[in-house]
Write an enzyme that holds these catalytic residues in place. Structure first.
Site, PDB file in Angstrom:
ATOM      1  N   TYR A 289     -36.849   9.696  30.573  1.00 20.08           N
ATOM      2  CA  TYR A 289     -37.184  11.038  31.034  1.00 20.08           C
ATOM      3  C   TYR A 289     -38.055  11.733  29.972  1.00 20.08           C
ATOM      4  O   TYR A 289     -38.107  11.313  28.811  1.00 20.08           O
ATOM      5  CB  TYR A 289     -35.896  11.818  31.288  1.00 20.08           C
ATOM      6  CG  TYR A 289     -36.080  13.215  31.809  1.00 20.08           C
ATOM      7  CD1 TYR A 289     -36.643  13.453  33.058  1.00 20.08           C
ATOM      8  CD2 TYR A 289     -35.678  14.313  31.052  1.00 20.08           C
ATOM      9  CE1 TYR A 289     -36.806  14.741  33.533  1.00 20.08           C
ATOM     10  CE2 TYR A 289     -35.837  15.606  31.526  1.00 20.08           C
ATOM     11  CZ  TYR A 289     -36.411  15.822  32.758  1.00 20.08           C
ATOM     12  OH  TYR A 289     -36.577  17.097  33.231  1.00 20.08           O
TER      13      TYR A 289
ATOM     14  N   THR B 272     -37.891  14.192  28.047  1.00 18.32           N
ATOM     15  CA  THR B 272     -37.331  14.665  26.778  1.00 18.32           C
ATOM     16  C   THR B 272     -36.783  13.544  25.901  1.00 18.32           C
ATOM     17  O   THR B 272     -36.370  13.809  24.770  1.00 18.32           O
ATOM     18  CB  THR B 272     -36.186  15.662  27.036  1.00 18.32           C
ATOM     19  OG1 THR B 272     -35.123  14.980  27.742  1.00 18.32           O
ATOM     20  CG2 THR B 272     -36.650  16.852  27.849  1.00 18.32           C
ATOM     21  N   LYS B 273     -36.749  12.314  26.398  1.00 17.62           N
ATOM     22  CA  LYS B 273     -36.047  11.247  25.697  1.00 17.62           C
ATOM     23  C   LYS B 273     -36.857  10.692  24.528  1.00 17.62           C
ATOM     24  O   LYS B 273     -38.012  11.038  24.315  1.00 17.62           O
ATOM     25  CB  LYS B 273     -35.674  10.132  26.681  1.00 17.62           C
ATOM     26  CG  LYS B 273     -34.684  10.562  27.763  1.00 17.62           C
ATOM     27  CD  LYS B 273     -33.405  11.140  27.178  1.00 17.62           C
ATOM     28  CE  LYS B 273     -32.310  11.345  28.215  1.00 17.62           C
ATOM     29  NZ  LYS B 273     -32.620  12.400  29.199  1.00 17.62           N
ATOM     30  N   THR B 274     -36.223   9.805  23.762  1.00 16.59           N
ATOM     31  CA  THR B 274     -36.813   9.317  22.507  1.00 16.59           C
ATOM     32  C   THR B 274     -38.098   8.525  22.732  1.00 16.59           C
ATOM     33  O   THR B 274     -38.977   8.516  21.875  1.00 16.59           O
ATOM     34  CB  THR B 274     -35.799   8.458  21.739  1.00 16.59           C
ATOM     35  OG1 THR B 274     -35.283   7.450  22.627  1.00 16.59           O
ATOM     36  CG2 THR B 274     -34.648   9.311  21.231  1.00 16.59           C
ATOM     37  N   ILE B 275     -38.198   7.785  23.821  1.00 15.78           N
ATOM     38  CA  ILE B 275     -39.488   7.321  24.326  1.00 15.78           C
ATOM     39  C   ILE B 275     -39.532   7.721  25.793  1.00 15.78           C
ATOM     40  O   ILE B 275     -38.487   7.822  26.442  1.00 15.78           O
ATOM     41  CB  ILE B 275     -39.734   5.808  24.146  1.00 15.78           C
ATOM     42  CG1 ILE B 275     -38.810   4.973  25.031  1.00 15.78           C
ATOM     43  CG2 ILE B 275     -39.604   5.399  22.697  1.00 15.78           C
ATOM     44  CD1 ILE B 275     -39.193   3.491  25.080  1.00 15.78           C
TER      45      ILE B 275
END
EC number: 2.6.1.-
Length: 416
Positions: A216, A218-221
């Protein structure tokens, strides 16, 4: 910079991602195809070796990675592959996002909530085992309130459990897997926050029967929307692969690119529409190559926060560890020392242009589950306590030093 709003999250994308998207647009193939297949192989290689380079090392056993259009879809597919259905129960933490539990209801089963451990945002293995014991004895999921009666809540055979690696911090998977093996239930890791969280036993998301990752925004990738399912059991992988695209026995790429009988397919199950398009996969491949660099940026921001808030009686640093992917920075508030409530502090931060959030509102307090299972806020006290005292601060790779320092300064000012 002093007055510029600082969002809670912002994706870290640039020219390489733009070029990857253009490559797909110019290829004439926009849905699931070569890019998605390559992303799956590279992601599997990363979980095996810490690098997306295919062939960097031979896996101990085949690891199947299947790209999907969201982590929610991946969790749904994982539960379905494990045979979850009406009358079953699935154990999930109350302290998580709604998707962890809602997918259980998709299949007609019932989520059973488990509290987090004292001082931790992670599922409590002791509470997990006691809940499993109750269910296997045919008793209701939750103990009686005030010692009256045999308890309340769902009954039913436990088919699976879903530990959540909150904020990128891995659960105690050794303890959880030991419990699951004793009770013979499947374990599906909700690793939506946890890439790349590497433990001594391997990457979070590759420590149980199935792991599900989120990409998603906002996620880290990120791929914007999207997810990945990681599974070593071939039968489970085959089931997930078929069910993610209408229950058809051949992939779209196979049907449209093979000359022999390319038009023919068979529907073997009533499946879903959960595949990842090539445009998103192409972005994911670029992001995967940056995974360690993006993590280092997050760790640097977290270290700056830690140094600023350590030893300050108003705040409690978030639990962390060497395997923490630092998806979130959930700072605890020692409300006894503060004149303002948590919600008022959030309002004042937002008024000053600082984006903050709360992770998570416990699911047992949500109207749907509260009414359905006759739950009260105090039924899971550790989840409730943590929710009431935590705010999530901005932590995204593109944050500049001045922005991090401004978040610190404004928070300290509003809590004086």
């Amino acid at each position: 910079m002093d007055t510029e709003d600082i969002p809670f999250a912002r994706p870290f994308v640039g020219r390489e991602e733009e070029e990857a998207v253009l490559r797909v647009l110019r290829s004439g193939w926009l849905t699931t195809g070569q890019e998605a297949l390559a992303f799956e192989k590279e992601f599997a290689a990363f979980l095996e070796t810490g690098s997306p380079e295919i062939g960097a090392a031979e896996p101990l056993s085949p690891l199947n990675c299947l790209a999907v259009n969201s982590a929610t879809s991946g969790l749904h597919l994982a539960l379905e592959a494990c045979g979850v259905g009406p009358g079953d129960t699935v154990l999930v933490p109350s302290y998580t996002f709604t998707s962890t539990a809602e997918v259980v209801r998709y299949l007609g089963a019932e989520p059973v909530f488990v509290d987090i451990a004292p001082g931790s945002p992670l599922m409590d293995p002791l509470a997990l085992e006691s809940t499993l014991e109750r269910l296997f004895q045919g008793r209701p999921a939750y103990p009686a309130r005030n010692g009256k009666g045999d308890g309340f809540g769902p009954r039913g055979k436990p088919r699976a459990l879903i530990p959540v690696h909150y904020g990128g911090l891995p659960c105690d998977m050794k303890a959880i897997m030991g419990i699951a093996q004793r009770y013979q239930v499947k374990v599906i890791e909700d690793a939506a926050h946890a890439f790349p969280s590497r433990t001594d036993a391997g990457f979070a998301g590759d420590l149980a029967d199935i792991g599900v990752f989120s990409f998603y925004a906002t996620k880290t990738i990120t791929t914007g929307e999207g997810g990945m399912v990681a599974v070593r059991d071939k039968a489970l992988a085959d089931r997930i692969g078929i069910m993610r695209l209408h229950g058809i026995d051949r992939t779209v790429w196979n049907r449209y690119t093979e000359q022999k009988a390319s038009w023919y397919y068979e529907v073997v199950e009533p499946g879903f529409k959960y595949n990842m398009p090539d445009i998103l996969a192409a972005i994911g491949r670029v992001q995967l190559g940056r995974a360690w660099a993006l993590l280092e940026k997050r760790r640097n921001i977290a270290a700056t926060y830690d140094a600023a808030f350590a030893g300050d009686g108003r705040f409690a640093l978030p639990p962390s560890g060497t395997a923490d992917a630092r998806h979130l920075y959930p700072l605890g508030l020692n409300l006894e020392t503060l004149a303002l409530s948590r919600d008022t502090i959030i309002e004042k931060l937002q008024e000053r242009g600082i984006g903050v959030s709360v992770h998570f509102i416990p699911l047992h307090t949500m109207p749907y589950y509260r009414k359905r299972q006759d739950l009260m806020p105090g039924d899971f006290p550790e989840s409730l306590k943590r929710f009431q005292r935590v705010i999530s601060l901005p932590i995204w790779p593109g944050m500049e030093t001045a922005q991090v320092e401004r978040v610190i300064a404004v928070l300290k000012a509003v809590t004086e």
